[in-house]
Design an enzyme around this catalytic site. Structure first.
Site, PDB file in Angstrom:
ATOM      1  CD  GLU A   1      -1.896  -1.584   2.893  1.00 14.85           C
ATOM      2  OE1 GLU A   1      -2.194  -0.868   3.484  1.00 14.85           O
ATOM      3  OE2 GLU A   1      -2.543  -2.569   2.160  1.00 14.85           O
TER       4      GLU A   1
ATOM      5  CG  ASP B   1      27.193  52.227  -7.296  1.00 17.11           C
ATOM      6  OD1 ASP B   1      27.810  52.386  -7.728  1.00 17.11           O
ATOM      7  OD2 ASP B   1      26.060  51.251  -7.574  1.00 17.11           O
TER       8      ASP B   1
ATOM      9  CE  LYS C   1      28.364  62.003  -3.975  1.00 17.41           C
ATOM     10  NZ  LYS C   1      28.164  63.086  -3.320  1.00 17.41           N
TER      11      LYS C   1
ATOM     12  N   GLY D   1      22.744  49.353  -4.734  1.00 21.44           N
ATOM     13  CA  GLY D   1      21.228  50.230  -4.510  1.00 21.44           C
ATOM     14  C   GLY D   1      20.804  49.551  -5.437  1.00 21.44           C
TER      15      GLY D   1
ATOM     16  CG  MET E   1      18.464  59.212 -10.567  1.00 20.23           C
ATOM     17  SD  MET E   1      19.358  58.608 -11.536  1.00 20.23           S
ATOM     18  CE  MET E   1      18.212  57.374 -12.448  1.00 20.23           C
TER      19      MET E   1
HETATM   20  N1  SAH Z   1      19.204  50.533  -8.786  1.00 16.26           N
HETATM   21  C1  SAH Z   1      18.225  51.472  -7.369  1.00 16.26           C
HETATM   22  C2  SAH Z   1      17.795  52.715  -8.747  1.00 16.26           C
HETATM   23  C3  SAH Z   1      19.448  54.111  -8.329  1.00 16.26           C
HETATM   24  S1  SAH Z   1      19.135  55.226  -9.307  1.00 16.26           S
HETATM   25  C4  SAH Z   1      16.991  50.601  -7.214  1.00 16.26           C
HETATM   26  O1  SAH Z   1      16.615  50.120  -7.697  1.00 16.26           O
HETATM   27  O2  SAH Z   1      16.382  51.143  -6.695  1.00 16.26           O
HETATM   28  C5  SAH Z   1      19.457  55.987  -8.040  1.00 16.26           C
HETATM   29  C6  SAH Z   1      17.508  56.509  -7.721  1.00 16.26           C
HETATM   30  O3  SAH Z   1      17.096  55.480  -6.531  1.00 16.26           O
HETATM   31  C7  SAH Z   1      17.885  57.826  -6.398  1.00 16.26           C
HETATM   32  O4  SAH Z   1      17.949  59.125  -7.015  1.00 16.26           O
HETATM   33  C8  SAH Z   1      16.359  57.685  -5.798  1.00 16.26           C
HETATM   34  O5  SAH Z   1      15.898  57.510  -6.887  1.00 16.26           O
HETATM   35  C9  SAH Z   1      16.513  55.779  -5.509  1.00 16.26           C
HETATM   36  N2  SAH Z   1      17.120  55.746  -3.894  1.00 16.26           N
HETATM   37  C10 SAH Z   1      18.030  54.461  -4.140  1.00 16.26           C
HETATM   38  N3  SAH Z   1      17.972  54.731  -2.690  1.00 16.26           N
HETATM   39  C11 SAH Z   1      17.009  54.590  -2.041  1.00 16.26           C
HETATM   40  C12 SAH Z   1      16.461  54.850  -1.019  1.00 16.26           C
HETATM   41  N4  SAH Z   1      16.850  54.314  -0.086  1.00 16.26           N
HETATM   42  N5  SAH Z   1      15.010  56.652  -0.676  1.00 16.26           N
HETATM   43  C13 SAH Z   1      14.855  57.150  -1.892  1.00 16.26           C
HETATM   44  N6  SAH Z   1      15.448  56.498  -2.904  1.00 16.26           N
HETATM   45  C14 SAH Z   1      16.418  55.654  -3.100  1.00 16.26           C
END
Ligand code: SAH
Length: 404
Positions: free
Chosen positions: A41, A192, A214, A245, A324
């Site tokens: 089974e 970054d 930077k 980021g 941005m």
């Molecule tokens: N690859 C990233 C975006 C990079 S461009 C993503 O997916 O989040 C960078 C822009 O992301 C910044 O100018 C801002 O508009 C936004 N950004 C990134 N981190 C942020 C945060 N902690 N709080 C608010 N805006 C953020």
């Protein structure tokens, strides 16, 4: 002795068809074994697997000859005497056997396993079986690996490679489990200014950290130089983690980095991240889509300005999310009005989400430019234009809920 077996494409016999057998069968299938279940089974799971052709099921009692020529046997019937017999037959034939009902008359034990990329952690008890205790140890060790707390850098067989890892909006616990583990494999981290840079503090001192956000004269390192750094380090046989980021492919120039690696014949992979475009609003209680309010979202960059697609979105009640965009805010507001948006359309500005400097500013298309000026709103910020940015929708309710 703890061994790792490669059972892929090898015959394994499982005596028994109940829940214990089913669990073993699943693990064996996962490892690619050819499984035959022998049992008069069987429970639902084994029955289904057999009807899908994933395993063979012989509906009868197990016999000594069943152990002939197999690589491994699992004795998992609900009768300890039968299991003991199977273990003996296996032993006579020099076949390793896991006896599920007895921790002592067994020639093999199954380890509790957790997998982390190309690493597997296995835990067995060499004394009396105690599966939940063993699983607890496995889970604790696995968590250390998943949290990136173990140095996973390769020593032997190194092959240079680049991994683009999205680190999320900033808070260290918003990176993915895979991202954290890969960071622990890094020989070099190219980072970054934005994202979960707090994670860098926990890296061993011998990991090279290159900040391309930077340079000393305050200009970002040009993209082609970043590409060269990635390729150059990987060519030296190093594991290069490009920590970015948010998500690597949302205004992250991740595509260009992938191209550079491919052109240089460097293996490259991508680990997605939680983009600030969606997470900064979410954390402020702004759902980019909401039934009956907004069915579409447009994510754009302030650098490009309100191009035709953005204008159309603004005029049609699509949620517009601008990255941005602090400097370009007046242009977007003006475009919204020109396209016939209601001047009372909500706008939210989410600065430095998930960091110590986070701030949320609310307004409408008609007054947000003035408010942003008064509040001295600064990048990085995500701007949301649309009905979903109305604080009464969710933001107020969430703000009233105490955070842990
Ligand atoms: N690859 C990233 C975006 C990079 S461009 C993503 O997916 O989040 C960078 C822009 O992301 C910044 O100018 C801002 O508009 C936004 N950004 C990134 N981190 C942020 C945060 N902690 N709080 C608010 N805006 C953020």
């Amino acid at each position: 002795m703890l061994l790792s077996l490669d059972v892929a494409d090898r015959e394994v016999v499982v005596a028994g068809g109940g829940a214990v057998a089913a669990r073993r069968v699943r693990a064996l299938l996962d490892s690619g074994a050819r499984v035959t279940v022998i049992s008069p089974e069987a429970g639902d799971d084994v029955t289904r697997l057999a009807s899908h052709g994933d395993i063979r099921w012989e509906r009868r009692r197990v016999r000594p000859e069943d152990l002939d020529g197999v690589w491994l046997a699992i004795a998992a019937t609900d009768d300890p005497d039968v299991n003991l017999m199977v273990a003996r037959w296996a032993s006579d034939r020099r076949v390793w056997c896991v006896n599920s009902s007895d921790g002592f008359s067994t020639s093999a034990r199954v380890a509790a396993v957790s997998r982390h990329g190309d690493l597997a952690v296995g835990v067995v008890s060499e004394g009396a079986p105690d599966p939940s205790r063993v699983a607890r140890v496995r889970d604790s060790l696995g968590a250390l690996l998943d949290e990136g707390q173990v140095d996973l850098r390769r020593v032997r067989g190194r092959r240079g490679r680049v991994v683009l890892v999205g680190s999320g909006p900033g808070s260290s616990d918003l990176i993915t489990v895979r991202g954290a583990r890969l960071l622990a494999e890094a020989d070099v981290v190219v980072t970054d200014r934005l994202g979960a840079t707090g994670l860098l503090a926990a890296l061993p001192e011998t990991v090279e950290v290159i900040n391309v956000g930077k340079s000393p004269d305050n200009h970002p390192v040009p993209q082609h130089e970043i590409n060269d750094i990635l390729v150059d380090r990987a060519r030296k046989g190093l594991t290069v983690i490009r920590l970015k980021g948010g998500d690597p492919f949302v205004f992250g120039r991740g595509g260009e980095e992938v191209h550079a690696c491919v052109e240089a014949d460097i293996p490259v992979e991508v680990v997605p991240g939680i983009t600030s475009a969606l997470s900064a609003p979410a954390l402020a209680g702004i759902p980019p889509t909401q039934r009956g309010i907004a069915a579409s979202v447009l994510i754009t960059s302030g650098h490009a300005g309100p191009e035709p697609a953005v204008r159309a979105a603004l005029g049609h009640g699509v949620t517009v999310i601008v990255l941005m965009g602090v400097a370009a805010l007046p242009a977007f507001v003006e475009a919204a009005l020109e396209e016939g948006a209601d001047p009372s359309t909500p706008v939210a500005i989410l600065e430095s989400a998930t960091t110590a400097r986070e701030r949320v500013t609310h307004g409408t298309v008609s007054d947000i430019v003035r408010i942003a000026g008064e509040m001295a709103v600064k990048p990085p910020a995500v701007i949301v234009i649309g009905k979903v940015a109305e604080p009464e929708l969710l933001a107020s309710a969430l703000a009233a809920t105490p955070r842990p």
